[in-house]
Enzyme design. Structure first.
Site, PDB file in Angstrom:
ATOM      1  N   GLY A  44     -11.755  -9.039   1.170  1.00  0.00           N
ATOM      2  CA  GLY A  44     -12.829  -8.754   2.126  1.00  0.00           C
ATOM      3  C   GLY A  44     -13.927  -9.797   2.097  1.00  0.00           C
ATOM      4  N   LYS A  50       0.854  -1.208   0.000  1.00  0.00           N
ATOM      5  CA  LYS A  50       0.000   0.000   0.000  1.00  0.00           C
ATOM      6  C   LYS A  50       0.885   1.251   0.000  1.00  0.00           C
ATOM      7  CE  LYS A  50      -3.957  -2.241   2.222  1.00  0.00           C
ATOM      8  NZ  LYS A  50      -3.372  -3.501   2.715  1.00  0.00           N
ATOM      9  N   THR A 103      11.328   7.593  -0.880  1.00  0.00           N
ATOM     10  CA  THR A 103      10.989   6.520   0.072  1.00  0.00           C
ATOM     11  C   THR A 103      10.228   5.414  -0.658  1.00  0.00           C
ATOM     12  OG1 THR A 103      10.884   8.168   1.816  1.00  0.00           O
ATOM     13  CG2 THR A 103       9.864   6.044   2.288  1.00  0.00           C
TER      14      THR A 103
HETATM   15  O1  C5P Z   1      -8.352 -12.363   5.995  1.00  0.00           O
HETATM   16  P1  C5P Z   1      -8.957 -11.513   4.908  1.00  0.00           P
HETATM   17  O2  C5P Z   1      -9.493 -12.350   3.762  1.00  0.00           O
HETATM   18  O3  C5P Z   1      -9.944 -10.518   5.421  1.00  0.00           O
HETATM   19  O4  C5P Z   1      -7.685 -10.705   4.317  1.00  0.00           O
HETATM   20  C1  C5P Z   1      -7.796  -9.714   3.332  1.00  0.00           C
HETATM   21  C2  C5P Z   1      -6.423  -9.203   2.938  1.00  0.00           C
HETATM   22  O5  C5P Z   1      -6.553  -8.179   1.979  1.00  0.00           O
HETATM   23  C3  C5P Z   1      -5.580  -8.605   4.055  1.00  0.00           C
HETATM   24  O6  C5P Z   1      -4.218  -8.818   3.748  1.00  0.00           O
HETATM   25  C4  C5P Z   1      -5.899  -7.124   3.990  1.00  0.00           C
HETATM   26  O7  C5P Z   1      -4.854  -6.327   4.501  1.00  0.00           O
HETATM   27  C5  C5P Z   1      -6.041  -6.924   2.495  1.00  0.00           C
HETATM   28  N1  C5P Z   1      -6.914  -5.845   2.030  1.00  0.00           N
HETATM   29  C6  C5P Z   1      -8.240  -5.734   2.405  1.00  0.00           C
HETATM   30  N2  C5P Z   1      -9.018  -4.750   1.872  1.00  0.00           N
HETATM   31  C7  C5P Z   1      -8.522  -3.870   1.003  1.00  0.00           C
HETATM   32  C8  C5P Z   1      -7.188  -3.952   0.596  1.00  0.00           C
HETATM   33  C9  C5P Z   1      -6.405  -4.967   1.135  1.00  0.00           C
HETATM   34  O8  C5P Z   1      -8.723  -6.562   3.210  1.00  0.00           O
HETATM   35  N3  C5P Z   1      -9.314  -2.991   0.421  1.00  0.00           N
END
Ligand code: C5P
Length: 231
Positions: free
Chosen positions: A188, A67, A74
Site C-alpha cells: 500500500g 488470499k 478447496t
Molecule cells: O501497486 P501496489 O503497490 O498498490 O500493489 C500492492 C499489492 O499488494 C497488490 O498486489 C495488492 O493486491 C496487494 N495487497 C494490498 N493490500 C493488502 C494486501 C495485499 O495492496 N492489505
C-alpha cells in the site's frame, strides 16, 4: 518485495515485460509476489511457472498472493496447485478460521517446507469496516477483528503477517501482538497513499510495492529507492 501485477492482453508481451521487470529490479528486492493478474492472464502451467523459475534464477523466493479463504478441500487444491507451480509461500486470509478452513493450508505447506503469510489488515480505505470491527469473543475480552487475526497468526505459526502501510498505528499494535520475531509485510506504499518510512518506523519489516516500481519511469531506480526506505 515486488508486487508483479503487470497487465497486458497479449500473453507473450506480458511474459516478456515480466521478465524484463525482474531483470531490472532483481538486485534491489527480497522476494516477488504474484497476484491474480498474472495467474488469470497466463495460467499456472507454461505461464506463471516460467516466471517463478526466473524468480528462482535470481535467488529470490516467489510468493503467491492467493488470499486463500475457502473450505478445506478447496484451499488444499489451490495450495497444492500453487506449490506445484514452484511457489515458496502463499498468502491466506484467516477469515475462514482453522477447522475445515485454513488447517489444510498450514498442514500441507508445513509438510512440504513452504510458508504461509497471513493477511491481518487490508490497505484500502474500506478495510476498516470489517478489520477494526469490535468483537466480544468467548474469553470476555472485547477487541477488534484484526487483533484476533494477529493472535491466530501466532497460534497457527504463520511465517509472517500482512498489514497495510496505510495503517501505521495498526502495524504498531500488530507488532506488539505478534512479538519481535514475526515478519510484518506491508503493502500500500505510494499509489495507495501509504508512507514507507512511517510503516517501517511502526514495525514493518518489509514493504510490498507494485505500481510505484513497475509504473515508474525508471523501475530500477524506484526499486533501489524503496529498498533504501525499508533499511
Ligand atoms: O501497486 P501496489 O503497490 O498498490 O500493489 C500492492 C499489492 O499488494 C497488490 O498486489 C495488492 O493486491 C496487494 N495487497 C494490498 N493490500 C493488502 C494486501 C495485499 O495492496 N492489505
Amino acid at each position: 518485495m515486488l508486487a508483479l501485477d503487470l497487465e497486458d492482453s497479449d500473453r507473450n508481451n506480458l511474459i516478456r515485460r515480466s521478465c524484463e521487470m525482474l531483470g531490472a529490479v532483481g538486485k534491489f528486492i527480497c522476494a516477488v509476489k504474484i497476484n491474480r493478474q498474472l495467474v488469470l492472464s497466463l495460467g499456472l502451467r507454461d505461464g506463471v511457472d516460467t516466471i517463478v523459475e526466473l524468480v528462482h534464477d535470481l535467488s529470490l523466493p516467489a510468493i503467491m498472493d492467493a488470499k486463500l479463504n475457502d473450505v478445506g478441500h478447496t484451499n488444499q487444491f489451490m495450495t497444492r496447485s500453487y506449490i506445484d507451480t514452484g511457489f515458496d509461500g502463499i498468502i491466506a486470509s484467516p477469515v475462514a478460521g482453522w477447522e475445515g478452513g485454513l488447517d489444510s493450508v498450514f498442514q500441507l505447506t508445513s509438510s512440504l517446507g513452504k510458508g504461509v503469510i497471513l493477511l491481518i489488515y487490508m490497505s484500502n480505505p474500506g478495510a476498516e469496516t470489517l478489520y477494526s470491527l469490535k468483537t466480544e469473543p468467548a474469553d470476555g475480552k472485547p477487541r477488534p477483528v484484526f487483533e484476533l487475526f494477529a493472535e491466530m497468526a501466532v497460534q497457527w505459526k504463520a511465517s509472517g503477517v500482512i498489514v497495510g502501510a496505510t495503517k501505521p498505528d495498526i502495524i504498531s499494535r500488530v507488532r506488539k501482538l505478534v512479538g519481535p520475531d514475526m515478519g510484518i509485510f506491508s503493502p500500500g506504499v505510494g499509489v495507495q497513499g501509504g508512507d514507507a518510512g512511517k510503516a517501517i518506523a511502526a514495525g514493518a519489516d518489509y514493504l510490498i510495492v507494485g505500481r510505484s516500481i513497475y509504473d515508474a519511469a525508471d523501475p530500477s531506480d524506484a526499486a533501489r529507492r524503496h529498498r533504501e526506505m525499508a533499511m
